[in-house]
Scaffold this motif. Structure first.
Motif, short mmCIF file in Angstrom:
data_model
loop_
_atom_site.label_atom_id
_atom_site.label_comp_id
_atom_site.label_asym_id
_atom_site.label_seq_id
_atom_site.Cartn_x
_atom_site.Cartn_y
_atom_site.Cartn_z
N LYS A 1 -5.87 12.56 -0.36
CA LYS A 1 -5.28 11.89 0.81
C LYS A 1 -5.56 10.40 0.70
N LYS A 2 -4.52 9.61 0.96
CA LYS A 2 -4.69 8.15 0.82
C LYS A 2 -4.22 7.46 2.09
N TYR A 3 -5.12 6.70 2.70
CA TYR A 3 -4.80 6.02 3.96
C TYR A 3 -5.07 4.52 3.83
N TYR A 4 -4.29 3.73 4.55
CA TYR A 4 -4.64 2.31 4.67
C TYR A 4 -4.60 1.92 6.13
N TYR A 5 -5.38 0.91 6.47
CA TYR A 5 -5.45 0.44 7.85
C TYR A 5 -5.51 -1.08 7.87
N LEU A 6 -5.20 -1.63 9.01
CA LEU A 6 -5.26 -3.08 9.18
C LEU A 6 -5.61 -3.35 10.64
N GLY A 7 -6.60 -4.16 10.89
CA GLY A 7 -6.91 -4.43 12.29
C GLY A 7 -8.23 -5.15 12.47
N PRO A 8 -8.55 -5.46 13.74
CA PRO A 8 -9.77 -6.21 14.02
C PRO A 8 -11.04 -5.36 13.96
N MET A 9 -12.12 -5.99 13.56
CA MET A 9 -13.46 -5.36 13.52
C MET A 9 -14.41 -6.31 14.26
N PHE A 10 -15.52 -5.78 14.72
CA PHE A 10 -16.43 -6.59 15.55
C PHE A 10 -17.87 -6.46 15.06
N ARG A 11 -18.47 -7.59 14.75
CA ARG A 11 -19.89 -7.58 14.39
C ARG A 11 -20.54 -8.80 15.01
N ARG A 12 -21.64 -8.55 15.71
CA ARG A 12 -22.32 -9.66 16.38
C ARG A 12 -23.24 -10.36 15.38
N GLU A 13 -22.65 -10.96 14.36
CA GLU A 13 -23.43 -11.68 13.37
C GLU A 13 -23.56 -13.13 13.82
N ARG A 14 -24.44 -13.90 13.18
CA ARG A 14 -24.52 -15.32 13.52
C ARG A 14 -23.27 -16.00 12.96
N PHE B 1 0.81 -1.23 0.00
CA PHE B 1 0.00 0.00 0.00
C PHE B 1 0.84 1.29 0.00
N PRO B 2 1.93 1.35 0.76
CA PRO B 2 2.78 2.55 0.63
C PRO B 2 3.30 2.73 -0.79
N HIS B 3 3.57 1.62 -1.47
CA HIS B 3 4.04 1.68 -2.86
C HIS B 3 2.98 2.31 -3.77
N TYR B 4 1.72 2.16 -3.37
CA TYR B 4 0.62 2.75 -4.14
C TYR B 4 0.22 4.13 -3.57
N GLY B 5 1.05 4.67 -2.71
CA GLY B 5 0.81 6.04 -2.21
C GLY B 5 -0.05 6.14 -0.98
N TYR B 6 -0.36 5.01 -0.33
CA TYR B 6 -1.21 5.07 0.87
C TYR B 6 -0.35 5.12 2.13
N LYS B 7 -0.80 5.92 3.11
CA LYS B 7 -0.08 6.01 4.39
C LYS B 7 -0.88 5.24 5.44
N GLU B 8 -0.17 4.58 6.33
CA GLU B 8 -0.90 3.81 7.34
C GLU B 8 -1.55 4.73 8.37
N ILE B 9 -2.75 4.36 8.80
CA ILE B 9 -3.42 5.08 9.87
C ILE B 9 -3.91 4.05 10.89
N ARG B 10 -3.67 4.31 12.19
CA ARG B 10 -4.12 3.38 13.24
C ARG B 10 -5.16 4.08 14.09
N LEU B 11 -6.28 3.44 14.28
CA LEU B 11 -7.43 4.08 14.90
C LEU B 11 -7.92 3.29 16.10
N PRO B 12 -8.63 3.95 17.02
CA PRO B 12 -9.12 3.22 18.20
C PRO B 12 -10.15 2.15 17.83
N LEU B 13 -10.24 1.14 18.67
CA LEU B 13 -11.22 0.09 18.43
C LEU B 13 -12.61 0.51 18.92
N LEU B 14 -12.62 1.45 19.87
CA LEU B 14 -13.89 1.93 20.41
C LEU B 14 -14.16 3.36 19.95
N GLU B 15 -15.41 3.59 19.57
CA GLU B 15 -15.81 4.94 19.15
C GLU B 15 -17.19 5.21 19.71
#
Ligand code: AMP
Length: 430
Positions: free
Chosen positions: A112-125, A41-55
């Motif tokens: 502006k180009k951002y990429y992220y990687l991390g866990p997500m939470f959904r109470r699906e079946r 992703f940086p090679h494609y111009g995206y910068k990493e962004i790290r965000l809180p898990l709770l909002e």
């Protein structure tokens, strides 16, 4: 404190349903995926962004949509004492937009180009391919410019990421949801159509009919699917501008030799999408066949009080990517492991010294001492693990400040001074 209960097989504490442990032997694939992500992703111009898990819950309710399945049923939400509601993030686009506005990132010129990687939470079946804690890697591209070119660029990026990982046989499905104006016309046509079959719709779709008619197209129930097949297509309602935009994007993708299939009934489960949307499916995934999805969300930033900036992005599910990764692509990241066999209790301190020295001099060699098992059983295991060398420290060797280095391939042994050990292993390509 609850009474202490004796653990039995029945009441053993286990991981929550839909939340999985990633064990050491599975980490080769995860590390590979993460390494490619941080290179690609940086090679494609995206910068990493790290965000809180709770909002704050309202961030998701306002962006994803109050009437979506995610917000209605699937969020892990806690009501705080201050009567504020907070939720574990079910996706990251809303958080990227929040951070983008909170830190005034729009003041910097250009796209502006951002990429992220991390866990997500959904109470699906939970079911095969569907977890309650899963991981996504995704990008967001915010800013105006030639939007058709940017759309093609984002889809090309998603395509090339999969190719880079060695994944084949995926299919990109494409649709255009129209702008604010033509989407309104389409929704009216859709309602007119489904009104005739209202009684045949499932209870969820009957509710959607009033609250969010576009989501009718996303129903998986057999009865509704039959009706969806004959429903009006959004492409027949697009205004001149949107039609032109859609054709341009298709032209760019064809020029880039990126295969895609038009799916006129493709919609997304999140309300903020507008214009071009896409989904990437893989035939080996079973019912949950989407590797990733994305599209434009041109109104979201303005709706959150920011400037009127168009945006687009996508996200992939990492567990699903791992499920289709070609095994031969995954490198074995095990460090070179060397076992130091210590014979005789009198050599324990010398063993500590050798281990400390080797670890200091060669951070890439994993060295362990074994004082418990017999030399024979250690050699047998080293052979099985494909270890190149085993170090043997007995009384004679200790007295000579040396160890025997046994070459597992040839079976030959050599006496090597402890001081020269790291250098010696280097010469032998360890
Ligand atoms: P979405 O944010 O719903 O557009 O999802 C994007 C991608 O995330 C999907 O294509 C899946 O690969 C992955 N994904 C979404 N929900 C789940 C889930 N519950 N379990 C595993 N992967 C998921």
């Amino acid at each position: 404190m609850p009474n202490k209960e004796k653990e039995t097989t029945k009441n053993k504490v286990k991981a929550l349903r839909g939340m999985t442990d990633i064990l050491p032997e599975e980490l080769n694939a995860w590390r590979y995926l993460e390494t490619v992500t941080h290179g690609f992703f940086p090679h494609y111009g995206y910068k990493e962004i790290r965000l809180p898990l709770l909002e704050e819950t309202r961030l998701f309710a306002r962006s994803i949509g109050i009437d979506t399945e995610i917000v209605q049923k699937e969020m892990y939400t806690v009501e705080e004492k201050s009567s504020r509601s907070i939720s574990l993030r079910p996706e990251a686009t809303a958080s990227v937009v929040r951070a983008f506005l909170e830190h005034n990132l729009y003041r910097i010129n250009g796209v502006k180009k951002y990429y992220y990687l991390g866990p997500m939470f959904r109470r699906e079946r939970p079911q095969a391919g569907r977890l309650r804690q899963f991981h996504q890697v995704g990008v967001e591209l915010i800013g105006s410019g030639d939007l058709a070119l940017l759309d093609a660029d984002v889809i090309e990026t998603a395509h090339n990421f999969l190719v880079e990982l060695g994944i084949e046989k995926f299919e990109i499905q494409l649709n255009h949801l129209g702008c604010r104006v033509c989407r309104k016309v389409y929704i009216e046509r859709l309602k007119e159509y489904f009104k005739r079959y209202f009684k045949a719709l499932c209870p969820d779709c009957q509710r959607r009919f009033n609250t969010n008619p576009l989501r009718l197209l996303d129903c998986k129930k057999e009865g509704c699917r039959i009706l969806i097949k004959k429903a009006p297509k959004v492409s027949d309602s697009l205004c001149g501008k949107c039609k032109h935009h859609f054709q341009e994007v298709q032209g760019f993708l064809s020029f880039l030799k990126i295969d895609f299939r038009l799916n006129p009934h493709l919609v997304r489960g999140l309300d903020y999408y507008t214009g071009i949307i896409f989904e990437i499916i893989h035939p080996e995934l079973g019912t949950q066949n989407a590797l990733g999805a994305g599209g434009r969300y041109d109104n979201l930033i303005e709706e959150f009080g920011g400037p009127a900036l168009p945006a687009t992005g996508f996200s992939f599910g990492l567990e699903r990517i791992i499920a289709v990764l070609p095994k031969e692509k995954i490198p074995d990241l095990e460090e070179t492991k060397i076992t130091l066999v210590v014979l005789g209790k009198g050599n324990r301190v010398k063993a500590l010294e050798i281990k400390q020295k080797l670890r200091k001099e060669r951070y890439d060699i994993a060295v362990e001492t074994d004082l418990q098992r017999s030399l024979k059983s250690i050699l047998r295991q080293a052979d099985k693990l494909g270890s190149k060398f085993v170090l043997i420290l007995g009384d004679d060797e200790g007295a000579k400040e040396s160890v025997q280095v046994k070459n597992m391939a040839s079976g030959k042994q050599e006496l090597v001074k402890i001081d020269r050990l790291a250098e010696y292993l280097g010469e032998k390509n360890v």
